[in-house]
Motif scaffolding. Structure first.
Motif, mmCIF file in Angstrom:
data_model
loop_
_atom_site.group_PDB
_atom_site.id
_atom_site.type_symbol
_atom_site.label_atom_id
_atom_site.label_comp_id
_atom_site.label_asym_id
_atom_site.label_seq_id
_atom_site.Cartn_x
_atom_site.Cartn_y
_atom_site.Cartn_z
ATOM 1 N N ASP A 308 -16.947 -0.297 -8.027
ATOM 2 C CA ASP A 308 -16.503 1.082 -8.228
ATOM 3 C C ASP A 308 -15.585 1.231 -9.436
ATOM 4 O O ASP A 308 -15.009 2.301 -9.649
ATOM 5 C CB ASP A 308 -15.784 1.593 -6.975
ATOM 6 N N THR A 324 -9.859 -5.895 -12.546
ATOM 7 C CA THR A 324 -9.875 -6.128 -11.104
ATOM 8 C C THR A 324 -9.259 -4.909 -10.420
ATOM 9 O O THR A 324 -8.879 -3.955 -11.072
ATOM 10 C CB THR A 324 -9.062 -7.386 -10.732
ATOM 11 N N ASP A 325 -9.147 -4.984 -9.088
ATOM 12 C CA ASP A 325 -8.646 -3.826 -8.337
ATOM 13 C C ASP A 325 -7.230 -3.432 -8.720
ATOM 14 O O ASP A 325 -6.857 -2.257 -8.613
ATOM 15 C CB ASP A 325 -8.664 -4.120 -6.834
ATOM 16 N N ASP A 326 -6.408 -4.361 -9.125
ATOM 17 C CA ASP A 326 -5.000 -4.025 -9.351
ATOM 18 C C ASP A 326 -4.455 -4.549 -10.678
ATOM 19 O O ASP A 326 -3.255 -4.407 -10.935
ATOM 20 C CB ASP A 326 -4.133 -4.539 -8.195
ATOM 21 N N LEU A 370 -5.225 -0.003 1.292
ATOM 22 C CA LEU A 370 -5.983 1.041 0.590
ATOM 23 C C LEU A 370 -5.054 2.061 -0.039
ATOM 24 O O LEU A 370 -5.358 2.631 -1.070
ATOM 25 C CB LEU A 370 -6.915 1.757 1.562
ATOM 26 N N SER A 371 -3.941 2.301 0.606
ATOM 27 C CA SER A 371 -3.026 3.314 0.092
ATOM 28 C C SER A 371 -1.647 3.055 0.663
ATOM 29 O O SER A 371 -1.497 2.736 1.844
ATOM 30 C CB SER A 371 -3.522 4.708 0.500
ATOM 31 N N PHE A 376 3.969 5.845 4.774
ATOM 32 C CA PHE A 376 2.734 5.462 5.441
ATOM 33 C C PHE A 376 1.997 4.414 4.609
ATOM 34 O O PHE A 376 2.239 4.260 3.416
ATOM 35 C CB PHE A 376 1.834 6.687 5.664
ATOM 36 N N VAL A 378 -2.138 2.672 4.504
ATOM 37 C CA VAL A 378 -3.484 2.612 5.065
ATOM 38 C C VAL A 378 -4.084 1.261 4.714
ATOM 39 O O VAL A 378 -4.092 0.866 3.547
ATOM 40 C CB VAL A 378 -4.384 3.733 4.503
ATOM 41 N N ARG A 380 -7.389 -1.610 5.454
ATOM 42 C CA ARG A 380 -8.678 -1.944 6.049
ATOM 43 C C ARG A 380 -8.539 -3.347 6.600
ATOM 44 O O ARG A 380 -8.090 -4.261 5.890
ATOM 45 C CB ARG A 380 -9.783 -1.915 4.998
ATOM 46 N N HIS A 400 -2.044 3.564 13.948
ATOM 47 C CA HIS A 400 -3.287 4.168 14.432
ATOM 48 C C HIS A 400 -4.424 3.253 14.009
ATOM 49 O O HIS A 400 -4.462 2.834 12.861
ATOM 50 C CB HIS A 400 -3.521 5.536 13.785
ATOM 51 N N ILE A 402 -8.610 3.015 13.784
ATOM 52 C CA ILE A 402 -9.914 3.668 13.922
ATOM 53 C C ILE A 402 -10.990 2.622 13.634
ATOM 54 O O ILE A 402 -11.021 2.049 12.539
ATOM 55 C CB ILE A 402 -10.057 4.849 12.955
ATOM 56 N N ILE A 446 -9.805 0.800 10.286
ATOM 57 C CA ILE A 446 -8.826 1.391 9.377
ATOM 58 C C ILE A 446 -7.528 1.525 10.159
ATOM 59 O O ILE A 446 -7.508 2.084 11.255
ATOM 60 C CB ILE A 446 -9.288 2.781 8.884
ATOM 61 N N VAL A 448 -3.752 3.007 10.073
ATOM 62 C CA VAL A 448 -2.795 3.873 9.398
ATOM 63 C C VAL A 448 -1.433 3.590 10.024
ATOM 64 O O VAL A 448 -1.241 3.797 11.219
ATOM 65 C CB VAL A 448 -3.159 5.363 9.547
ATOM 66 N N SER A 450 2.663 4.282 10.163
ATOM 67 C CA SER A 450 3.679 5.229 9.731
ATOM 68 C C SER A 450 5.028 4.773 10.232
ATOM 69 O O SER A 450 5.138 4.178 11.309
ATOM 70 C CB SER A 450 3.351 6.647 10.212
#
Lengths: 475, 475
Positions: A308, A324-326, A370-371, A376, A378, A380, A400, A402, A446, A448, A450
């Motif tokens: 991506d 790379t990603d970062d 991811l974030s 907060f 996120v 994976r 949380h 999911i 996923i 999350v 907080s």
């Protein structure tokens, strides 16, 4: 049958940002597809080979296991070094681990080289095998194509058989003048770091030429122990080993050593420009890897590790660009051996990209952020089949979960429930909880988080099937 | 009082990948901090200025409004062009919109230029103001520093006052020989695209020199209408306008035009190398923006738009490297004006990076994809205070929402509930639902979608406060 002994403990960071301390060169997908470690495993498997013996460091043991599993290798003997002691101790430990098979033949191989022509490589093994079986120490020498200053050389005596010669001298990485002279003289081969010998031949060589290593390596093995399928060496014993390369400690001192010539598209990819030279595949002399576009470029390497992330080069000549990603590196190709300077400046400002990698491997699988916001985060999280995280709680954060693939067995307090694809659950702050993958497929979720503090060290662990040290940071 | 008329309808993509069709140059944070549009707004606000009149295209209207709000400007008259017709129609439309104030003075300004020395700029406005008030058309000319081929020139007559001269000729962007000759002759200024005149002066000039534009622009305004605070022009009327630049249609034809000299660190940042030249701030001639490190580099521009993306240059000379969340450009600085080629090759393989931007602005706020898997997608969604998404349902996906900042009013079927920080809710497949931010602070939530098809077009909309066209893709 040959026992492959794969030395995978290196911390190669010369391919930063694609390789880092947390993901050394052999475990990074440098060429797309498999990693060099996986390529090495595949090259050393098949009917002529026994199960491999893999030596890795502690931090990378789960990466190594995951990568073996991904290419279908589940029967490796996996020795874990608690600290780095160079290759002599690694080779001796592998030999000691096989001392019940004294006449078995080992092939000592680095985990981070490439070989293009597997048939030529196997032909060389066929030449070496009877020599090794007869008790000789065999090393493999690559027929040089240019006066490289990046490799050590084997100076060989002229023999009757062009493919088998006797090593007269090991020459350390030379300067350009010496390398040119060596090439002119002829009878010089690059030292590929590949060696073949019987287990007892190796043990005798160590006893004679590096006797001080015997006791600490024996103790490291016997005082170490099985742990989740790894053979962990005793830290206290292993740290007493002298840190020295196998070539230095043993090979150079042997009264006789046989060299078999290799002409198999070998390279050690010691820098980005070396990788470019190995990989060149377009008329302009460019090497292109991943989602990249080269517009009117020459002699350049463009590589993106993320499908991506689009990388475009425009009008470049002799440039290396790695996305790379970062982190992104853009370097003049002639300077690519100085990539350590990038790691230094990033370390100086405590940037995680210097040594860490966005994907963190754990005994049970891996996670990636991811974030990350002010209150907060996120992530994976992927849990391998049958694995479970420790029973734990957090003081500062709620979570949380999911489930997006597979099924999770979630324990919260006294309650246990199955959460499947597209279902979610909530772990209140302070609740004692555990996550487990009871299925046959990977579990992806996923998370999350907080709360006011989201560091990995906000964890109280009550029970852990992986017997991890308290000091290990583990989600 | 001056009415700033800010022409922000350009689709500048010369700063790809930091600018794209979906985020034109004036709205991209090119220099860190504010965008050029915001800098322009701030420069044209304060006691000598009336509320601004902003002209943007349709796709960018919410970006423009968000960026105005972020710098505290809430009273702009915002005209939305349904399609692009160059600057003459934009200027005329602005003048028509102010025809009830015929003697008000307008300052026509591009939205994507930089001006370093605001005091010098304001001094030039002071010189121009009485001329404009007296009914003259004033243009501003930058004192050239080199024979640029990137700008048009104003050839002026020698006047008694060095700062106010009469324009003898408008010269289109010249070739290098012509530019050098112009500079040698003296009395040449760069055309900064800045113009000052009264509303009635502008209208009369159009009536005389571009009369064909009057009727369609008048119709575009009168047949258009107010919509959520925007003044949308009528598409049918506006498309009948001739697409021509204001300079071409009017300025060049005026019998008399006054030029005021500008010496205020002006630049139009027409390419990455122009930005480098404007921004150079280190001894080696490098321009560094964001989380970047230049190791032994010269004459290079390194820019990272994401604080979590480290960009390192090593041994570079004359290289431009731009890292964004989803695309990286590495170009020879002398080729940076050819960045359109990058967009072309990416368009040819339908790569979203060619034109789209990871953050999608919507009437109610924005969203960005954090992770996209085979059967799931994770988005971060921000809803501005008081805004709400349409009442909608999806055929193929279910959604989990976790609030990480602020509070959400969520409607699912007949039920309405308040979901606050660290709480979550679930929208089953097929359920009619709505998301609203009833609070005074932004609402941020993480959305996890799961299902077999996750395209933005899986949406049935039942009610929408933004009266959006059916063809608009909207989450």
């Amino acid at each position: 049958m040959i026992i492959p002994v794969i030395i995978a403990g290196g911390t190669g960071t010369r391919m930063w940002p694609a390789s880092r301390r947390a993901l050394p060169k052999q475990f990074a997908p440098l060429l797309g597809g498999n990693t060099l470690f996986q390529d090495t495993l595949m090259r050393l498997s098949g009917e002529r080979f026994d199960a491999p013996c893999v030596i890795s460091n502690e931090e990378c043991r789960f990466i190594a296991r995951d990568q073996m599993g991904a290419v279908g290798i589940h029967d490796a003997r996996h020795i874990v070094e608690p600290l780095s002691r160079n290759t002599a101790a690694a080779v001796l430990t592998a030999a000691l681990a096989h001392q019940s098979q004294p006449d078995a033949v080992m092939l000592i191989s680095p985990a981070d080289h490439v070989i293009r022509d597997t048939a030529a490589f196997e032909a060389a093994l066929d030449v070496a095998m009877p020599r090794a079986e007869a008790g000789e120490v065999v090393c493999f020498g690559v027929i040089p194509t240019h006066p490289s200053t990046a490799y050590g050389y084997l100076q060989v005596d002229r023999g009757s058989d062009a493919s088998v010669q006797t090593v007269a001298e090991f020459v350390e990485k030379p300067d350009l003048a010496t390398a040119t002279e060596l090439l002119g003289r002829g009878h010089s081969l690059w030292n590929a770091g590949l060696f073949m010998m019987r287990v007892d031949t190796a043990l005798n060589a160590f006893r004679t030429h590096a006797p001080d290593l015997m006791a600490p390596c024996e103790a490291a093995l016997s005082l170490g122990g099985e742990d989740l399928g790894f053979h962990r060496l005793s830290r206290d014993a292993f740290k007493r080993c002298r840190a020295i390369a196998f070539d230095r400690a043993v090979m150079e001192k042997l009264p006789k050593c046989t060299a078999v010539s290799l002409d198999c598209g070998w390279a050690d990819l010691g820098s980005w420009s070396a990788l470019r030279d190995h990989q060149v595949d377009t008329p302009g002399g460019n090497a292109l890897l991943g989602e990249v576009e080269a517009i009117e470029c020459r002699n350049s390497l463009l590589k993106s590790t993320n499908p991506d992330m689009a990388l475009v080069g425009l009008g470049l000549d002799g440039i290396v660009a790695i996305a790379t990603d970062d982190a992104v590196l853009v370097a003049d190709a002639s300077r690519s051996e100085e990539v350590g300077k990038a790691i230094e400046v990033l370390n100086a400002r405590s940037a995680p990209q210097a040594e860490e990698f966005p994907r963190c491997h754990r005994p049970w699988g891996y996670y990636e952020t991811l974030s990350l916001g002010a209150r907060f985060q996120v992530k994976r999280i992927v849990v391998h089949p049958g694995q479970k995280l420790s029973l734990q709680s957090h003081v500062h954060r709620a979570e949380h979960w999911i489930v997006v693939e597979g099924s999770a067995l979630v324990t919260v307090g006294e309650e246990e429930k199955l959460v499947t694809e597209n279902e979610s659950t909530y772990i209140p702050l302070g609740a004692v909880h555990r996550l487990e993958n009871p299925g046959k497929l990977p579990l992806a979720l996923i998370e999350v988080q907080s709360g006011c503090y989201l560091g990995e060290d906000d964890i109280t662990r009550y029970e852990d099937i992986y017997a991890r040290d308290a000091e290990e940071e583990v989600a």
